[in-house]
Structures are given as structure tokens and as C-alpha cells.
Design a protein around this motif. Sequence first.
Motif, PDB file in Angstrom:
ATOM      1  N   ARG A  32     -15.859 -30.658  -6.720  1.00  0.00           N
ATOM      2  CA  ARG A  32     -16.973 -30.899  -7.531  1.00  0.00           C
ATOM      3  C   ARG A  32     -18.408 -30.858  -6.899  1.00  0.00           C
ATOM      4  NH1 ARG A  32     -14.221 -36.264  -8.631  1.00  0.00           N
ATOM      5  NH2 ARG A  32     -14.139 -37.179  -6.537  1.00  0.00           N
ATOM      6  N   HIS A  33     -18.317 -30.955  -5.480  1.00  0.00           N
ATOM      7  CA  HIS A  33     -19.539 -30.671  -4.776  1.00  0.00           C
ATOM      8  C   HIS A  33     -20.224 -29.338  -4.999  1.00  0.00           C
ATOM      9  CE1 HIS A  33     -16.597 -29.068  -2.023  1.00  0.00           C
ATOM     10  NE2 HIS A  33     -17.513 -28.773  -1.346  1.00  0.00           N
ATOM     11  N   VAL A  34     -19.823 -28.454  -5.567  1.00  0.00           N
ATOM     12  CA  VAL A  34     -20.341 -27.006  -5.644  1.00  0.00           C
ATOM     13  C   VAL A  34     -20.989 -27.063  -6.896  1.00  0.00           C
ATOM     14  CG1 VAL A  34     -18.947 -26.009  -3.672  1.00  0.00           C
ATOM     15  CG2 VAL A  34     -18.146 -25.991  -6.207  1.00  0.00           C
ATOM     16  N   LYS A  35     -21.531 -26.018  -7.021  1.00  0.00           N
ATOM     17  CA  LYS A  35     -22.597 -25.738  -8.540  1.00  0.00           C
ATOM     18  C   LYS A  35     -21.291 -25.492  -9.546  1.00  0.00           C
ATOM     19  CE  LYS A  35     -26.398 -23.860 -10.182  1.00  0.00           C
ATOM     20  NZ  LYS A  35     -27.884 -22.852  -9.901  1.00  0.00           N
ATOM     21  N   TRP A  36     -20.439 -24.445  -9.235  1.00  0.00           N
ATOM     22  CA  TRP A  36     -19.578 -23.910 -10.317  1.00  0.00           C
ATOM     23  C   TRP A  36     -17.955 -24.028  -9.635  1.00  0.00           C
ATOM     24  CZ3 TRP A  36     -23.450 -19.688  -9.470  1.00  0.00           C
ATOM     25  CH2 TRP A  36     -24.617 -19.867 -10.448  1.00  0.00           C
ATOM     26  N   PRO A  37     -17.560 -25.502  -9.919  1.00  0.00           N
ATOM     27  CA  PRO A  37     -16.066 -25.615  -9.405  1.00  0.00           C
ATOM     28  C   PRO A  37     -15.125 -24.763 -10.000  1.00  0.00           C
ATOM     29  CG  PRO A  37     -16.806 -27.428 -10.665  1.00  0.00           C
ATOM     30  CD  PRO A  37     -18.103 -26.446 -10.761  1.00  0.00           C
ATOM     31  N   LEU A  38     -15.180 -24.205 -11.161  1.00  0.00           N
ATOM     32  CA  LEU A  38     -14.103 -23.380 -11.653  1.00  0.00           C
ATOM     33  C   LEU A  38     -14.188 -21.877 -11.747  1.00  0.00           C
ATOM     34  CD1 LEU A  38     -13.594 -25.464 -15.177  1.00  0.00           C
ATOM     35  CD2 LEU A  38     -12.505 -25.782 -12.962  1.00  0.00           C
ATOM     36  N   LEU A  39     -15.459 -21.622 -10.735  1.00  0.00           N
ATOM     37  CA  LEU A  39     -15.471 -20.182 -10.698  1.00  0.00           C
ATOM     38  C   LEU A  39     -14.360 -19.322 -10.102  1.00  0.00           C
ATOM     39  CD1 LEU A  39     -17.597 -17.476 -10.994  1.00  0.00           C
ATOM     40  CD2 LEU A  39     -18.464 -18.327  -8.794  1.00  0.00           C
ATOM     41  N   PRO A  40     -13.747 -19.884  -8.957  1.00  0.00           N
ATOM     42  CA  PRO A  40     -12.470 -19.059  -8.471  1.00  0.00           C
ATOM     43  C   PRO A  40     -11.464 -18.686  -9.625  1.00  0.00           C
ATOM     44  CG  PRO A  40     -13.165 -20.988  -6.889  1.00  0.00           C
ATOM     45  CD  PRO A  40     -13.927 -20.952  -8.344  1.00  0.00           C
ATOM     46  N   ILE A  41     -11.314 -19.381 -10.631  1.00  0.00           N
ATOM     47  CA  ILE A  41     -10.180 -19.232 -11.305  1.00  0.00           C
ATOM     48  C   ILE A  41     -10.233 -17.767 -12.209  1.00  0.00           C
ATOM     49  CG2 ILE A  41      -8.898 -20.134 -13.694  1.00  0.00           C
ATOM     50  CD1 ILE A  41      -9.697 -22.810 -12.752  1.00  0.00           C
TER      51      ILE A  41
END
Length: 157
Positions: A32-41
Motif C-alpha cells: 500500500r505504500h506505492v501509488k497504484w498497488p494493484l497495477l501488477p495484476i
Amino acid sequence: MMSITRWMNESMGPVMALAGLLMIFALLLTFRHVKWPLLPIPVVFLGVTWTFGAMGFFHIPFTMVSMSAFPVLIGIGIDYAIQFHNRIDEEFSKGQDPVRAVVETVNHVSIPVMIALIITAMGFVSLLTSSVPMTRDFGLTCLIGLFLCYLSLSSWV
């Protein structure tokens, strides 16, 4: 035997959905510390989609054993994506412009991730020596999928 196969085929969708939900939960919890935590999916699911196509192209049968490669690929692909995503987020937090952030990320992360990919691929290559055809199909699917997930990741960066 047919009822077991039918039951396994019917349960594959819910198992993949559950794996996706657990991956979302894990990313939201730990990343959650990054801007878009779900982008890798979506990046990894692009590689998994390409792997489905490659299975048809290379005439790899869709069996439960070969289909079990997909949760493995999702896990490995997410790990590689997190490495790139975390690093590029660090570069952005330093105030780097986007082009410089991508260059720094690729310079510092691509070689270690490529080494991990090659070592993982060598493990999957060892499955190709099996006398069991389904094990060879699993190894081949994982091997192809591994490179396609990396390709989708590198097209994102």
C-alpha cells in the motif's frame, strides 16, 4: 473418472477467482505504500492471457496439470512486477521525471530479475525431461508463460 474430470474443470474458475482475490488482498495489505498497488495484476494477467494463446499455438493440451501452471505464473509474475513497480515508485518519490525514472528502474532491476527468471526457467526445463507427458506439458506451459509474463512486464515498463 469422467465425474472427477468434470468436477475439476468446473472448479477451475472459482479457484482462479479465489487466487485473484487473495492476490488483490495481499497486494493491498503489503504494497500500500506505492501509488497504484494493484497495477501488477493486469500486467501479469496480460502475460497469462498470452500464455493461453501460446498453448494453442504450440498444441499444448488443456489438462488440469497444464492449467495448474497459471497460479504458479501469477505468483511469479506478480513477484517480478512488484520488483519493477517498487523501484519505479522509489524513483518517482525522488522527484525523477518519468523517462529518467524508467531508465533508472530498468538499469537497476532488469538484470537481477532476468537472473531470477533464467534460474526459474532452468527449474522448469528440468520438468521437460520427465517421462510423464503431463509433467512435460506443465513444465513447457510454465516455461513459455514465464517468458510471456516477463515480456508483458517489460512492455509495461
